[in-house]
Design an enzyme around this catalytic site. Structure first.
Site, PDB file in Angstrom:
ATOM      1  N   LYS A  13      -8.471  -5.454 -15.376  1.00 25.84           N
ATOM      2  CA  LYS A  13      -8.800  -4.559 -16.492  1.00 25.84           C
ATOM      3  C   LYS A  13      -9.941  -3.603 -16.119  1.00 25.84           C
ATOM      4  O   LYS A  13      -9.864  -2.410 -16.393  1.00 25.84           O
ATOM      5  CB  LYS A  13      -9.185  -5.361 -17.746  1.00 25.84           C
ATOM      6  CG  LYS A  13      -8.073  -6.259 -18.266  1.00 25.84           C
ATOM      7  CD  LYS A  13      -8.447  -6.928 -19.585  1.00 25.84           C
ATOM      8  CE  LYS A  13      -9.563  -7.933 -19.482  1.00 25.84           C
ATOM      9  NZ  LYS A  13      -9.266  -9.145 -18.715  1.00 25.84           N
ATOM     10  N   ARG A 127     -13.851 -12.342  -5.616  1.00 24.96           N
ATOM     11  CA  ARG A 127     -14.462 -11.097  -6.098  1.00 24.96           C
ATOM     12  C   ARG A 127     -15.980 -11.118  -5.900  1.00 24.96           C
ATOM     13  O   ARG A 127     -16.620 -12.155  -6.068  1.00 24.96           O
ATOM     14  CB  ARG A 127     -14.137 -10.937  -7.590  1.00 24.96           C
ATOM     15  CG  ARG A 127     -14.543  -9.601  -8.147  1.00 24.96           C
ATOM     16  CD  ARG A 127     -13.646  -9.171  -9.252  1.00 24.96           C
ATOM     17  NE  ARG A 127     -14.045  -9.758 -10.522  1.00 24.96           N
ATOM     18  CZ  ARG A 127     -13.470  -9.450 -11.682  1.00 24.96           C
ATOM     19  NH1 ARG A 127     -12.471  -8.596 -11.734  1.00 24.96           N
ATOM     20  NH2 ARG A 127     -13.863 -10.005 -12.789  1.00 24.96           N
TER      21      ARG A 127
END
Ligand code: AMP
Length: 215
Positions: A13, A127
């Protein structure tokens, strides 16, 4: 065009929002970024939110609705906005509907980014995020490493693993997503706003699919 981006944590997102900002001049409204900024500032909001966030739990609905109402009522969005990471629960979606009607704003679509669960766990645990709250560039140790290890390519600040991206917190976030956030897919289907997008591919392709679906 005013959009809601739905999807599990790690569905992309944030990355896709940043592409839509670049390509379409929309404004990204990320409740996660706002809360992380508040924690860094040490504000009241940050103090209230920090414990929930570190454990990977959701921050109480009313706190989030107040942030969103303030943001939407104070700023102008000539090219529209993207709600990234909000709403996360049915009460938030219902609260948003009331805010929209008070401010006479319309949501044009709720875009659901669909990604396989294995891929999500891999993406989240690999990440890394720039620790500078004004930058917050996102890297990935496999697919998008920094040029110099541990240092942000854009601003030179240290690049870190977010405290809610440890394996333990990821499990909690995925369970919270299934229990509280996944029901929003049906909610927005019933509202006639849902658009589903396969987001297993690269973010550029996902962004193109979103633009062609909504335009
Ligand atoms: P994100 O960066 O969107 O993954 O959000 C990180 C964390 O911030 C979440 O795990 C929650 O603890 C909190 N958070 C962000 N947005 C919301 C929301 N709409 N409702 C409740 N908690 C949120």
């Amino acid at each position: 065009m005013n959009l809601i981006l739905l999807g599990a944590p790690g569905a992309g997102k944030g990355t896709v929002s940043k592409l839509l900002v670049e390509k379409k001049g929309m404004v990204q409204i990320s409740t996660g970024d706002i809360l992380r900024g508040a924690i860094k500032e040490g504000s009241d909001l940050g103090k209230k939110a920090e414990g929930f966030m570190t454990r990977g739990e959701l921050v109480p609905d009313q706190l989030i609705l107040d942030i969103i109402e303030e943001k939407l009522s104070k700023e102008k969005f000539p090219n529209g906005f993207i709600l990234d990471g909000f709403p996360r629960t049915i009460p938030q979606a219902e609260g948003l509907k009331k805010i929209m009607s008070r401010l006479s704003i319309k949501i044009n679509a709720a875009v659901d980014l669909i990604v396989d669960e294995n891929e999500i766990v891999k993406r989240l645990s690999s990440r890394r995020t720039c620790s500078n709250s004004d930058c917050q560039a996102i890297y990935n140790v496999f697919s998008k490493p920094t040029k110099k290890e541990g240092v942000c390519d854009l601003c030179g600040s240290p690049v870190v693993q977010r405290s809610d991206e440890t394996e333990e917190a990821i499990k909690v976030r995925l369970n919270t997503y299934k229990e509280k956030t996944a029901p929003l897919v049906d909610y927005y289907k019933n509202e006639g706003l849902l658009k589903s997008i396969d987001a297993n591919t690269g973010s550029d392709k996902v962004c193109e699919s979103i633009i062609s679906t909504i335009e």
